[in-house]
Design a protein around this motif. Structure first.
Motif, PDB file in Angstrom:
ATOM      1  N   ILE A  76       0.867  -1.142   0.139  1.00 57.95           N
ATOM      2  CA  ILE A  76       0.076  -0.065   0.018  1.00 57.95           C
ATOM      3  C   ILE A  76       0.857   1.142  -0.050  1.00 57.95           C
ATOM      4  CG2 ILE A  76      -1.706   1.354   1.173  1.00 57.95           C
ATOM      5  CD1 ILE A  76      -2.741  -1.477   2.315  1.00 57.95           C
ATOM      6  N   ALA A  77       0.972   1.976  -1.120  1.00 62.02           N
ATOM      7  CA  ALA A  77       1.912   3.299  -1.303  1.00 62.02           C
ATOM      8  C   ALA A  77       0.635   4.334  -1.767  1.00 62.02           C
ATOM      9  CB  ALA A  77       2.838   2.995  -2.229  1.00 62.02           C
ATOM     10  N   THR A  78      -0.310   4.804  -0.806  1.00 60.31           N
ATOM     11  CA  THR A  78      -1.233   5.535  -1.239  1.00 60.31           C
ATOM     12  C   THR A  78      -1.113   6.713  -0.194  1.00 60.31           C
ATOM     13  OG1 THR A  78      -3.107   4.443   0.135  1.00 60.31           O
ATOM     14  CG2 THR A  78      -2.659   4.075  -2.461  1.00 60.31           C
ATOM     15  N   PRO A  79      -1.923   7.987  -0.411  1.00 58.59           N
ATOM     16  CA  PRO A  79      -1.910   8.843   0.709  1.00 58.59           C
ATOM     17  C   PRO A  79      -2.555   8.694   1.766  1.00 58.59           C
ATOM     18  CG  PRO A  79      -2.537   9.661  -1.465  1.00 58.59           C
ATOM     19  CD  PRO A  79      -2.424   8.199  -1.595  1.00 58.59           C
ATOM     20  N   VAL A  80      -2.042   9.233   2.917  1.00 55.92           N
ATOM     21  CA  VAL A  80      -2.531   8.812   4.441  1.00 55.92           C
ATOM     22  C   VAL A  80      -4.223   8.926   4.359  1.00 55.92           C
ATOM     23  CG1 VAL A  80      -2.722   9.723   6.977  1.00 55.92           C
ATOM     24  CG2 VAL A  80      -0.395   9.592   5.455  1.00 55.92           C
ATOM     25  N   ARG A  81      -4.837   9.813   3.808  1.00 58.85           N
ATOM     26  CA  ARG A  81      -6.128  10.053   3.913  1.00 58.85           C
ATOM     27  C   ARG A  81      -7.112   8.847   3.225  1.00 58.85           C
ATOM     28  NH1 ARG A  81      -4.507  13.004  -0.622  1.00 58.85           N
ATOM     29  NH2 ARG A  81      -5.458  12.561  -2.452  1.00 58.85           N
ATOM     30  N   THR A  82      -6.359   8.118   2.448  1.00 54.51           N
ATOM     31  CA  THR A  82      -6.882   6.914   1.766  1.00 54.51           C
ATOM     32  C   THR A  82      -6.450   5.722   2.459  1.00 54.51           C
ATOM     33  OG1 THR A  82      -4.939   6.378   0.310  1.00 54.51           O
ATOM     34  CG2 THR A  82      -6.498   7.933  -0.642  1.00 54.51           C
ATOM     35  N   LEU A  83      -5.822   5.601   3.274  1.00 52.86           N
ATOM     36  CA  LEU A  83      -5.169   4.475   3.820  1.00 52.86           C
ATOM     37  C   LEU A  83      -6.292   3.556   4.413  1.00 52.86           C
ATOM     38  CD1 LEU A  83      -1.968   5.173   5.303  1.00 52.86           C
ATOM     39  CD2 LEU A  83      -2.043   4.085   3.529  1.00 52.86           C
TER      40      LEU A  83
END
Length: 888
Positions: A76-83
């Motif tokens: 998972i390498a997505t922005p914090v808001r999407t985690l």
């Protein structure tokens, strides 16, 4: 039995999805997806990005749920808001494991909790957040945020710091060192050191393990896994935070580090203090450098470098070996005007290769010399390359551990490369070379401590602590937590600790009569639950030799204490005999509860000389005689108890017995929060407790494991039983101990070929020493081995054994059972299995599992009778799998 470890799908995934895969060259998702492609990952690889149809010419799906099949590992390498939303998607898609590369801040703890709860509800394991990722070069798995090419090898790296991973990988690439695994735990929100070490223990590609530790969440699991791994694979560990840089008070950090160091000694690992030492130790182990003793000989061509090395050895407590007379004679024959025989051995600035060679050969004839540090400083008349070649040649002729220090720069660079290529550790500075000897030689000492099994193993172990437990429970029922001196001594006495007689007087009249009963001279101390340091409070009077002095001392003590501490509760005074021990040393023996490792034992100077953290030695219980002696031999204690002019050495055996008894108390009484014995008076005639302070609390929750408060599981003496068999014979059943090797060897030698075959599933003509060690040196937290012993003519004979060990799934145990030929058909196997099943059930394991040869009908009937389900074996037609659920 061999099963896949339950974390195999995380560390050896058959399929990987990169969520956040991207075409943007500077993005995290792009780099990791590119690494997986370039490394030649052989499993199924999926790109996930709602904004792309392809990534790096590979098909890309909008969501992990669109893949259409279950995925072993999601990166998972997505922005914090999407985690959290992404973790929910992974859970719905049935993803088994996820590595969260995205880093979180200190204000994101609520998000961490939500992700963990979501993952657990879905049965998914998490690595991270903030993880650098995972590498398994031999499998073509490079799911890591790194641009460094990592070679395949037999060294595993596990780190809580992504930055440290990068540093080590860069260094390793420069020195052509490969890895079996690189695992970045980061905050270890879910998967932690303990589980990761479990995996590496079972990993055939891993021979050595490097650990970088910031913090530990579960000390029991960490220590159990660490000790299990260290029995078979050398471990080098670096831990940061020795001086409280994270905001912890310096004194607290110093104590926590001393406790951690004590834990690592018991774990059998090499603990290093800085990154350089980590590199050097890893390199040394990889090249087979294994000094087994701490004594060191130094050979140099300059007095200054030799003195620097000797100074560093002194700083670390590494002794310089004393040269024998024959060695000195042989060295005195060396040709050269500048030769100075001693340790360090100075060969003179112009020493040629032959002088170095002859010196090392002469040292090799001395059986006391096992480690040699060879130093060269550039000199106009020396050739560093020729001397390096001489060292390489002579290293093949001697059975010593050689390490080199070629000081300088360009003049010695070629020689250093030559030594390095030959597998001989070589350094720029003497201090670093000495530190390597110190660290790696301690590995073997710590390995010896690792093999020690401690805990109550006599009859007391089967209930001798029951009276003490009743005393503590009675106090807690009265809602009392601070024991009086008399009560503390009573508990110590119940475990065999020598104590002075103490009686409490509530008024001056009682004090007078108590003093007469004890006999003069006496010591009087204030009795108050609020005062820990009675001397500081003015509440101690010594050597009272008459009734009048007792009367005066009572009023003086009570008056002084009430003036200095008006709020303190004073219940009276305690009186005890005055000990006249002219050679007595006052020691301070303490027990405290460390927030990470639980009970810790400390020993140092007592009375007015009591020091601080650095002045005390520390050990994790349980202790036996060997471990207690190791604590006594520590530099902090040795200086206090050694003999000196006119004063004999103390009775070390007596002090050893006190330490073991206090350790037993700590093991059996989980309610003890703090114990201070000060002074413990020790001299040539023994050791006795003069004063003691103890605080207890509610301890463990109801239903907890008996030793859940301990970081290291003690010997489970409470499992010792005696059975009367149907024919009247008595059988003693007890957990195995390391010294049972001879019993096991004799059992194997007496066993018939059929019994051996049914037990080992192959024809064994002899039991290898390595297998005996494996059977006798167990970790009682994750393994159990019950031996059945029959005694005849005061000789013990092993007649059967039942054992289990933790299965790779982490929830089950695998068992093995064997009974001597002449004891079969008497019900011994059934009783042993029943006792073993009870042990496994009490530990909370889900199943007990075994493999039985299909042509072993007696064992199959026994398993069926015990409620095991007989199943086909998943891999071998000649075997049957037997399984019993332990709960429900």
């Amino acid at each position: 039995m061999i099963h896949d470890h339950y974390l195999s799908s995380l560390f050896k995934p058959a399929s990987v999805a990169v969520i956040g895969a991207s075409e943007e060259p500077r993005s995290v998702g792009h780099l990791i997806f590119r690494n997986l492609i370039d490394a030649g990952y052989r499993g199924q690889l999926h790109a996930v990005n709602p904004k792309r149809e392809t990534v790096l010419e590979r098909p890309c799906v909008r969501s992990v749920e669109d893949i259409g099949r279950r995925v072993d590992l999601a990166i998972i390498a997505t922005p914090v808001r999407t985690l959290h939303a992404v973790v929910e998607q992974c859970g719905r898609a049935g993803v088994r494991n996820a590595v969260i590369v995205t880093a979180l801040g200190p204000t994101d703890s609520a998000l961490e909790r939500r992700m963990l709860e979501t993952a657990r509800a879905a049965g998914m394991r998490l690595l991270g957040p903030g993880s650098l990722g995972i590498l398994r070069p031999a499998d073509g798995l490079n799911a890591a945020l790194t641009r460094i090419a990592v070679a395949s090898g037999d060294l595993a790296l596990v780190s809580q710091s992504g930055a440290m991973c990068s540093v080590v990988l860069d260094w390793a690439a420069t020195h052509h060192i490969g890895f079996s695994s690189v695992i970045s735990l980061s905050t270890a929100l879910d998967v932690d050191f303990g589980e990761t070490l479990d995996f590496l223990v079972h990993d055939p590609r891993t021979r050595y393990i490097l650990l970088y530790v910031d913090r530990i969440r579960n000390a029991r699991h960490f220590m159990s896994a660490l000790r299990s791994a260290a029995r078979v694979k050398p471990i080098i560990l670096l831990k940061a935070g020795r001086h409280g840089s994270d905001g912890t008070a310096a004194g607290d950090a110093e104590l926590a580090d001393a406790v951690f160091d004590a834990a690592m000694r018991r774990a059998g690992v090499v603990r290093v203090q800085n990154v350089g030492q980590l590199f050097f130790a890893a390199r040394a182990l990889a090249t087979g450098f294994r000094p087994r003793v701490e004594q060191l000989a130094i050979v140099t061509n300059g007095a200054g470098p030799g003195a620097i090395a000797a100074d560093r050895a002194g700083d670390l407590g590494t002794p310089l070996v004393e040269l024998s007379s024959p060695a000195q004679t042989a060295l005195a024959r060396l040709k050269g005007a500048g030769v100075r025989v001693g340790n360090p051995l100075d060969l003179g600035g112009d020493a040629p290769p032959e002088r170095y060679r002859d010196a090392i050969l002469a040292l090799g004839e001395d059986p006391a010399i096992r480690n040699v540090l060879v130093i060269l400083s550039p000199h106009a008349l020396t050739d560093p390359v020729d001397i390096a070649q001489a060292i390489i040649d002579v290293a093949k002729q001697v059975s010593m551990s050689l390490c080199c220090c070629w000081m300088g720069g360009g003049q010695v660079a070629q020689a250093r490369n030559l030594l390095d290529q030959a597998g001989i550790p070589v350094f720029h500075a003497p201090e670093a070379a000495v530190e390597l000897f110190h660290n790696v030689s301690r590995f073997h000492r710590h390995q010896a401590l690792l093999l020690q099994t401690a805990g109550r193993s006599d009859e007391a172990g089967r209930g001798g602590s029951g009276g003490a437990r009743m005393l503590v429970e009675a106090l807690l029922n009265q809602r009392r937590t601070v024991l009086s001196t008399m009560e503390a001594k009573a508990l110590l006495r119940s475990f065999g600790v020598p104590v002075t007689q103490t009686m409490v007087a509530h008024d001056v009249t009682e004090a007078l009569f108590v003093a007469e009963q004890i006999g003069f001279p006496v010591v009087m101390k204030i009795d108050s639950p609020d005062l820990h340091d009675k001397s500081e409070a003015g509440g101690v009077r010594l050597n009272l030799s008459a009734t009048e002095s007792v009367w005066s001392a009572f009023h003086d003590i009570v008056g002084t204490v009430r003036t200095r501490h008006p709020d303190a509760r004073v219940t009276g005074v305690s009186l005890e005999p005055y000990l006249h021990r002219p050679h007595g040393r006052e020691l301070r023996l303490g027990v405290f509860r460390d927030p990470t490792f639980g009970p810790v034992i400390s020993l140092g100077a007592g009375g007015a000389a009591a020091g601080h953290t650095a002045d005390r030695a520390y050990a994790l219980p349980p202790l036996n005689a060997v471990l207690a002696r190791d604590l006594i031999d520590s530099p902090q204690v040795e200086a206090l108890i050694a003999g000196m002019e006119g004063v004999p050495e103390i009775d070390r055996d007596a002090l050893e017995r006190v330490l073991v008894a206090v350790s037993d108390l700590v093991c059996e009484l989980p309610w003890v929060r703090e114990l201070v014995i000060d002074p413990l008076i020790a001299d040539e005639d023994g050791a006795i407790v003069a004063d003691a302070h103890m605080i207890v609390d509610q301890g463990l929750p109801a239903g907890s494991d008996r030793y859940a408060h301990m970081a290291i599981h003690p010997y489970p003496g409470h499992l010792i039983q005696e059975w009367k068999m149907a024919d009247g014979r008595i059988v003693r059943v007890r957990p195995v101990r390391p010294e049972d090797g001879a019993l096991m060897q004799a059992f194997f030698d007496r066993s018939s070929p059929e019994t051996r075959y049914f037990r080992f599933m192959e024809q064994l003509d002899e039991l290898p020493p390595s297998l005996i060690d494996r059977f006798t040196q167990i970790d009682y937290d994750r393994e159990m081995a019950l031996l059945a012993i029959a005694r005849s003519d005061d000789v013990d004979t092993m007649i059967g054994s039942a054992r289990y060990s933790l299965a790779p799934d982490g929830e089950s145990v695998e068992f093995a059972l064997v009974v001597a030929d002449d004891w079969q058909r008497f019900g011994l196997g059934r009783r042993l299995m029943g006792a073993l099943i009870d042990c496994a059930r009490s530990k909370g394991y889900r199943n007990i599992v075994g493999d039985v040869l299909s042509n072993n009908p007696k064992m199959l009937r026994l398993m069926h009778g015990l409620g095991f389900e007989l199943q086909p074996h998943p891999e071998e037609s000649a075997l049957r799998r037997v399984v019993k659920a332990l709960h429900g």
